[in-house]
Design a protein around this motif. Sequence first.
Motif, PDB file in Angstrom:
ATOM      1  N   SER A  18       2.429   4.602   0.918  1.00  0.00           N
ATOM      2  CA  SER A  18       2.280   4.921   2.287  1.00  0.00           C
ATOM      3  C   SER A  18       3.538   6.231   2.427  1.00  0.00           C
ATOM      4  CB  SER A  18       2.540   3.948   3.228  1.00  0.00           C
ATOM      5  OG  SER A  18       2.775   4.716   4.612  1.00  0.00           O
ATOM      6  N   GLN A  59       5.021  -0.417   3.141  1.00  0.00           N
ATOM      7  CA  GLN A  59       4.155  -1.024   3.882  1.00  0.00           C
ATOM      8  C   GLN A  59       3.446  -2.190   3.213  1.00  0.00           C
ATOM      9  OE1 GLN A  59       3.782   0.390   7.164  1.00  0.00           O
ATOM     10  NE2 GLN A  59       5.266   1.488   6.266  1.00  0.00           N
ATOM     11  N   TRP A  75      -6.424   4.043   0.978  1.00  0.00           N
ATOM     12  CA  TRP A  75      -6.130   3.160   0.064  1.00  0.00           C
ATOM     13  C   TRP A  75      -7.446   2.218  -0.297  1.00  0.00           C
ATOM     14  CZ3 TRP A  75      -5.598  -2.272  -0.324  1.00  0.00           C
ATOM     15  CH2 TRP A  75      -5.206  -2.700  -1.366  1.00  0.00           C
ATOM     16  N   SER A  91       0.826  -5.626   3.603  1.00  0.00           N
ATOM     17  CA  SER A  91      -0.463  -5.630   4.313  1.00  0.00           C
ATOM     18  C   SER A  91      -0.867  -7.220   3.828  1.00  0.00           C
ATOM     19  CB  SER A  91      -1.557  -5.142   3.910  1.00  0.00           C
ATOM     20  OG  SER A  91      -1.484  -3.634   4.191  1.00  0.00           O
ATOM     21  N   VAL A 134      -1.871  -4.900   8.853  1.00  0.00           N
ATOM     22  CA  VAL A 134      -0.941  -3.986   8.555  1.00  0.00           C
ATOM     23  C   VAL A 134       0.340  -3.949   9.395  1.00  0.00           C
ATOM     24  CG1 VAL A 134      -0.649  -1.349   8.377  1.00  0.00           C
ATOM     25  CG2 VAL A 134      -3.091  -2.398   8.140  1.00  0.00           C
ATOM     26  N   ILE A 148      -9.602  -4.141   8.681  1.00  0.00           N
ATOM     27  CA  ILE A 148      -8.101  -3.600   8.662  1.00  0.00           C
ATOM     28  C   ILE A 148      -7.558  -3.801  10.134  1.00  0.00           C
ATOM     29  CG2 ILE A 148      -6.466  -1.718   8.391  1.00  0.00           C
ATOM     30  CD1 ILE A 148      -8.891  -0.454   6.457  1.00  0.00           C
ATOM     31  N   VAL A 162      -3.601   3.108   4.538  1.00  0.00           N
ATOM     32  CA  VAL A 162      -4.156   2.096   4.218  1.00  0.00           C
ATOM     33  C   VAL A 162      -5.769   2.164   4.106  1.00  0.00           C
ATOM     34  CG1 VAL A 162      -4.752  -0.145   4.965  1.00  0.00           C
ATOM     35  CG2 VAL A 162      -2.357   0.686   5.278  1.00  0.00           C
ATOM     36  N   VAL A 182       0.766  -1.071   0.001  1.00  0.00           N
ATOM     37  CA  VAL A 182      -0.007  -0.174   0.106  1.00  0.00           C
ATOM     38  C   VAL A 182       0.963   1.132  -0.060  1.00  0.00           C
ATOM     39  CG1 VAL A 182      -1.514   1.356   1.291  1.00  0.00           C
ATOM     40  CG2 VAL A 182      -1.834  -1.276   1.286  1.00  0.00           C
TER      41      VAL A 182
END
Length: 167
Positions: free
Chosen positions: A39, A44, A112, A46, A89, A56, A109, A37
């Motif tokens: 950032s 980052q 996104w 996930s 995350v 999340i 996140v 993602v």
Amino acid sequence: MSKFKYLRLKLYALTVRLLLRLQLGSPHPKPTNVIYVPSRGPGQRSIKSLPTPVLINFHGSGFILPMHGIDDLFCRRVADDVQYTVLDVQYRLAPENPWPAAHNDAEDVVKWVLKDSEQFDLTKIALSGFSAGAHIACVTSTVTFAPRTFCSLLAFYPATDLTIEPS
């Protein structure tokens, strides 16, 4: 922050991380897929599993411990039993990345996810977290985004008042 204070915090964090790794080993997430993602911080990561409604999750860490993957059982259970896509995350940790780095990662996140209405049901976005991760989830749900952005919040033992002395 003074250089001395930063070095003291860095030494403390490294010591705690080393002791934790010696005691428990390092948690290793077992993602179905890994997505990156965009950032404000370096790449980052996930975990992504099943499509549409989305949870999340933010791991516990005391804001300093590299515990990404510790919630793997919880994340898999949600993905399998409730058919949610689960994003676990990996946020930036202190003292290398001081506040608000972890909160910025959480915000990035969510933004996104909000941009991808084809993959995610934007009426069913849930946040969860354990300990420091629960704190991040609470702040993200109440301060950063408009009311009703999230359908639910699962906060397991969050730090809710950081003004209280730990002792």
